[in-house]
Design a protein around this motif. Structure first.
Motif, PDB file in Angstrom:
ATOM      1  N   GLY A  15       0.468  -1.344  -0.190  1.00  0.00           N
ATOM      2  CA  GLY A  15      -0.435  -0.199  -0.011  1.00  0.00           C
ATOM      3  C   GLY A  15       0.986   1.232  -0.029  1.00  0.00           C
ATOM      4  O   GLY A  15       0.795   2.005  -1.106  1.00  0.00           O
ATOM      5  N   LEU A  22      -7.102   4.925   1.575  1.00  0.00           N
ATOM      6  CA  LEU A  22      -7.774   4.277   0.990  1.00  0.00           C
ATOM      7  C   LEU A  22      -6.589   2.714  -0.080  1.00  0.00           C
ATOM      8  O   LEU A  22      -6.744   2.025   0.133  1.00  0.00           O
ATOM      9  CB  LEU A  22      -9.070   5.232  -0.158  1.00  0.00           C
ATOM     10  CG  LEU A  22      -9.792   4.257  -1.041  1.00  0.00           C
ATOM     11  CD1 LEU A  22     -10.822   3.399  -0.107  1.00  0.00           C
ATOM     12  CD2 LEU A  22     -10.296   4.939  -1.378  1.00  0.00           C
ATOM     13  N   PRO A  23      -5.843   3.813  -0.791  1.00  0.00           N
ATOM     14  CA  PRO A  23      -5.227   2.671  -0.961  1.00  0.00           C
ATOM     15  C   PRO A  23      -4.179   1.582  -0.436  1.00  0.00           C
ATOM     16  O   PRO A  23      -3.998   0.435  -0.343  1.00  0.00           O
ATOM     17  CB  PRO A  23      -3.860   2.862  -1.808  1.00  0.00           C
ATOM     18  CG  PRO A  23      -4.112   4.365  -1.641  1.00  0.00           C
ATOM     19  CD  PRO A  23      -5.299   4.739  -0.770  1.00  0.00           C
ATOM     20  N   THR A  51      -6.989  -0.945   1.522  1.00  0.00           N
ATOM     21  CA  THR A  51      -6.876  -1.981   0.759  1.00  0.00           C
ATOM     22  C   THR A  51      -6.183  -3.134   0.211  1.00  0.00           C
ATOM     23  O   THR A  51      -6.207  -4.075   0.361  1.00  0.00           O
ATOM     24  CB  THR A  51      -7.505  -1.573  -1.172  1.00  0.00           C
ATOM     25  OG1 THR A  51      -8.659  -0.136  -0.586  1.00  0.00           O
ATOM     26  CG2 THR A  51      -7.810  -2.212  -2.305  1.00  0.00           C
ATOM     27  N   ALA A  52      -4.429  -2.183   0.148  1.00  0.00           N
ATOM     28  CA  ALA A  52      -3.567  -3.463   0.141  1.00  0.00           C
ATOM     29  C   ALA A  52      -3.367  -4.348   1.340  1.00  0.00           C
ATOM     30  O   ALA A  52      -3.548  -5.521   1.562  1.00  0.00           O
ATOM     31  CB  ALA A  52      -2.769  -2.623   0.414  1.00  0.00           C
ATOM     32  N   SER A  92      -6.749  -6.549   1.597  1.00  0.00           N
ATOM     33  CA  SER A  92      -6.490  -8.184   0.524  1.00  0.00           C
ATOM     34  C   SER A  92      -5.562  -8.672   1.100  1.00  0.00           C
ATOM     35  O   SER A  92      -5.607  -9.736   0.524  1.00  0.00           O
ATOM     36  CB  SER A  92      -6.633  -7.179  -0.788  1.00  0.00           C
ATOM     37  OG  SER A  92      -5.202  -6.627  -0.603  1.00  0.00           O
ATOM     38  N   LEU A 106      -5.273  -5.545  -5.812  1.00  0.00           N
ATOM     39  CA  LEU A 106      -6.019  -4.633  -5.814  1.00  0.00           C
ATOM     40  C   LEU A 106      -6.224  -3.953  -5.414  1.00  0.00           C
ATOM     41  O   LEU A 106      -7.256  -2.764  -4.839  1.00  0.00           O
ATOM     42  CB  LEU A 106      -7.137  -5.921  -4.474  1.00  0.00           C
ATOM     43  CG  LEU A 106      -7.811  -7.198  -4.982  1.00  0.00           C
ATOM     44  CD1 LEU A 106      -8.280  -7.587  -3.489  1.00  0.00           C
ATOM     45  CD2 LEU A 106      -8.910  -6.923  -5.860  1.00  0.00           C
ATOM     46  N   VAL A 107      -4.554  -3.354  -5.349  1.00  0.00           N
ATOM     47  CA  VAL A 107      -4.383  -1.732  -4.521  1.00  0.00           C
ATOM     48  C   VAL A 107      -4.863  -1.110  -5.775  1.00  0.00           C
ATOM     49  O   VAL A 107      -4.654  -0.011  -5.885  1.00  0.00           O
ATOM     50  CB  VAL A 107      -2.955  -1.777  -4.542  1.00  0.00           C
ATOM     51  CG1 VAL A 107      -1.907  -1.909  -5.812  1.00  0.00           C
ATOM     52  CG2 VAL A 107      -3.193  -0.382  -3.355  1.00  0.00           C
ATOM     53  N   VAL A 124      -7.168  -0.636  -7.920  1.00  0.00           N
ATOM     54  CA  VAL A 124      -8.737  -0.978  -7.386  1.00  0.00           C
ATOM     55  C   VAL A 124      -9.183   1.029  -7.116  1.00  0.00           C
ATOM     56  O   VAL A 124      -9.991   1.754  -7.711  1.00  0.00           O
ATOM     57  CB  VAL A 124      -9.717  -1.736  -6.901  1.00  0.00           C
ATOM     58  CG1 VAL A 124     -10.803  -1.014  -6.814  1.00  0.00           C
ATOM     59  CG2 VAL A 124      -9.734  -3.053  -8.029  1.00  0.00           C
ATOM     60  N   PRO A 125      -8.944   1.131  -6.453  1.00  0.00           N
ATOM     61  CA  PRO A 125      -8.995   2.609  -6.050  1.00  0.00           C
ATOM     62  C   PRO A 125      -7.917   4.107  -6.799  1.00  0.00           C
ATOM     63  O   PRO A 125      -7.812   4.842  -6.246  1.00  0.00           O
ATOM     64  CB  PRO A 125      -9.036   3.014  -4.327  1.00  0.00           C
ATOM     65  CG  PRO A 125      -7.853   1.767  -4.141  1.00  0.00           C
ATOM     66  CD  PRO A 125      -7.818   0.288  -5.024  1.00  0.00           C
TER      67      PRO A 125
END
Length: 91
Positions: free
Chosen positions: A15, A32-33, A36-37, A40, A71-72, A74-75
């Protein structure tokens, strides 16, 4: 127990690495990132741990890294990134 700590460290590294490497892609809050990382990486690692029944921890760590890295994105908002001048190809 050590696996979960490793998954958390992987998530934080991915992240923060994404935010530091490409800050223009993440115009919103930096949490947010990173979050998310983090989430996930932990979920992928724990799921892999249960599927593989705790065997082959190297595979668990590798899956955690790959899923967090995927998935990082995604944002990420490349549409809000500043445009590069002089590198566009015109049709």
């Amino acid at each position: 127990m050590w696996e979960t700590i490793a998954f958390v460290l992987i998530g934080l590294a991915v992240g923060f690495g994404a935010v530091l490497a490409r800050p223009a892609l993440f115009p919103g809050p930096r949490a947010l990132p990173v979050g998310t990382a983090l989430v996930s990486a932990v979920l992928a690692g724990r799921l892999t741990h249960y599927v593989l029944d705790g065997h082959t921890p190297a595979v668990q760590l590798a899956v955690s890294v790959v899923v967090a890295a995927l998935l990082v994105s995604v944002p990420a908002r490349p549409d809000l990134a500043p445009a590069r001048r002089g590198r566009h190809r015109h049709a």
